[in-house]
Enzyme design. Structure first.
Site, PDB file in Angstrom:
ATOM      1  N   LYS A 275       0.835  -1.204   0.000  1.00 21.52           N
ATOM      2  CA  LYS A 275       0.000   0.000   0.000  1.00 21.52           C
ATOM      3  C   LYS A 275       0.874   1.259   0.000  1.00 21.52           C
ATOM      4  O   LYS A 275       0.592   2.224  -0.709  1.00 21.52           O
ATOM      5  CB  LYS A 275      -0.952  -0.024   1.211  1.00 21.52           C
ATOM      6  CG  LYS A 275      -2.076  -1.032   1.026  1.00 21.52           C
ATOM      7  CD  LYS A 275      -2.859  -1.332   2.282  1.00 21.52           C
ATOM      8  CE  LYS A 275      -3.802  -2.507   2.014  1.00 21.52           C
ATOM      9  NZ  LYS A 275      -4.511  -2.984   3.199  1.00 21.52           N
TER      10      LYS A 275
ATOM     11  N   GLN B 138      -4.883  -1.727   9.464  1.00 22.15           N
ATOM     12  CA  GLN B 138      -4.722  -3.051   8.855  1.00 22.15           C
ATOM     13  C   GLN B 138      -5.281  -4.130   9.787  1.00 22.15           C
ATOM     14  O   GLN B 138      -4.891  -4.210  10.953  1.00 22.15           O
ATOM     15  CB  GLN B 138      -3.222  -3.304   8.566  1.00 22.15           C
ATOM     16  CG  GLN B 138      -2.965  -4.582   7.811  1.00 22.15           C
ATOM     17  CD  GLN B 138      -3.527  -4.579   6.391  1.00 22.15           C
ATOM     18  OE1 GLN B 138      -3.382  -3.613   5.643  1.00 22.15           O
ATOM     19  NE2 GLN B 138      -4.193  -5.652   6.020  1.00 22.15           N
TER      20      GLN B 138
ATOM     21  N   ASP C 234     -11.087   2.508   3.867  1.00 20.44           N
ATOM     22  CA  ASP C 234     -11.439   1.108   3.620  1.00 20.44           C
ATOM     23  C   ASP C 234     -12.928   0.922   3.334  1.00 20.44           C
ATOM     24  O   ASP C 234     -13.343  -0.136   2.862  1.00 20.44           O
ATOM     25  CB  ASP C 234     -11.086   0.275   4.864  1.00 20.44           C
ATOM     26  CG  ASP C 234      -9.863  -0.593   4.641  1.00 20.44           C
ATOM     27  OD1 ASP C 234      -9.536  -0.859   3.471  1.00 20.44           O
ATOM     28  OD2 ASP C 234      -9.259  -1.006   5.649  1.00 20.44           O
TER      29      ASP C 234
END
Ligand code: NDP
Length: 286
Positions: free
Chosen positions: A55, A99, A122
């Protein structure tokens, strides 16, 4: 025997990144700095380390400002929430991602709820999930968003067709099914209690596999001419990666199929960048 066309997630992701990089330049001209993504990683899970690294590299490629907040496994839930609250207020940051998975002593849902919906890169916040359910604009979960982009890339008309999503997680299966419904498909959601999965898959024009079990969807189940999108990422005993679909057999029947690796994975990262860009643009009303 004819073989399915491969939907190349890497290539599609590169194209999307190209568009994003151009938009980042325009953003910088207007606002004076780049959109920013903060990734918070807790502990030393090896897979999470790789995902976060990928990422960060993607952020660099498109010219984002990116921050990696790596905290120890032993961090208290409260201290983690404080980091998120500080990022919520940080004007350099437009997207925040924590995460997953998190250590057992930290509530994932509390963490997700603490990220303000406007910075929820997200797309997991209940507000964004709710907007998806009722068809209002919001941030879409990255993986299902990538799945839809891959389906669109085939150019096949989806309206009225039968789709099955195998898996009903909050982050993949359920939102993917809602997005297919928005495309006016007739959607079945299958899960571990579904009876006759082979038959359900066998009548589906579109198959989205999001289970997490290597090759559990047999190639023989696939309806000839179907589109198969394989979200699963499974490590085989020989160290290689495999999807949830038996790719070699399925590609003999499908019209389009995604590979693993090089399918949904790169698209998930591209859509994370897209979400962050959109969060930044919305903040500045661009
Ligand atoms: P979860 O474990 O949260 O969900 C798995 C789902 O599969 C559950 O709904 C479960 O049903 C269902 N399931 C389990 N066994 C069967 C079975 N035998 N038949 C039918 N359904 C079954 O996984 P995620 O949704 O988080 O992830 C799914 C896969 O996608 C994983 O391999 C993951 O690594 C991968 N993934 C890939 C991403 C990418 O970027 N490519 C991003 C996110 C995930 P039930 O609800 O009844 O238990």
């Amino acid at each position: 025997m004819s073989q399915a066309q491969i939907i190349d997630g890497k290539l599609l992701a590169l194209e999307i990144e190209g568009h994003i990089a151009k938009e980042v330049e325009e953003f910088k001209t207007k606002i004076g700095f780049a959109p920013g993504l903060a990734v918070v990683r807790v502990g030393n899970d090896e897979a999470s380390k790789v995902y976060v690294r990928n990422k960060e590299l993607a952020c660099k490629r498109v010219g984002f400002h990116s921050e990696h907040h790596h905290v120890p496994e032993t961090i208290s839930e409260n201290d983690l929430l404080k980091i998120i609250q500080a990022l919520n207020k940080d004007s350099k940051i437009h997207g925040i991602l924590v995460q997953l998975p998190l250590p057992k002593h930290i509530s994932e849902s509390k963490v997700i709820d603490t990220i303000i919906p406007e910075k929820d890169a997200d797309g997991f916040h209940p507000m964004n999930m709710g907007n998806l359910l009722i068809g209002k604009p919001g941030t879409l979960p990255c993986t299902p968003y990538g799945v839809i982009k891959m389906l669109e890339s085939t150019g096949v008309s989806l309206e009225g067709k039968d789709a099955v999503v195998v898996g009903r997680s909050n982050i993949v299966g359920k939102p993917a099914a809602l997005l297919l419904l928005q495309k006016s498909m007739t959607v079945t959601i299958a899960h571990s209690k579904t009876k006759n999965l082979a038959e359900v898959v066998g009548r589906s024009d579109v198959v989205i596999a999001a289970v997490g079990k290597a090759k559990m969807i047999s190639g023989e189940w696939i309806k000839p001419g179907a589109i198969v999108i394989d979200v699963g990422i499974n490590r085989l005993p020989d160290g290689k990666l495999s999807g949830d679909v038996d790719f070699e057999e399925a590609k003999k029947r499908a019209a389009f199929i995604t590979p693993v690796p090089g399918g949904v994975g790169p698209m998930t990262i591209a859509m994370l960048l897209q979400n962050t860009l959109e969060c930044a643009q919305k903040y500045y009303k661009l």
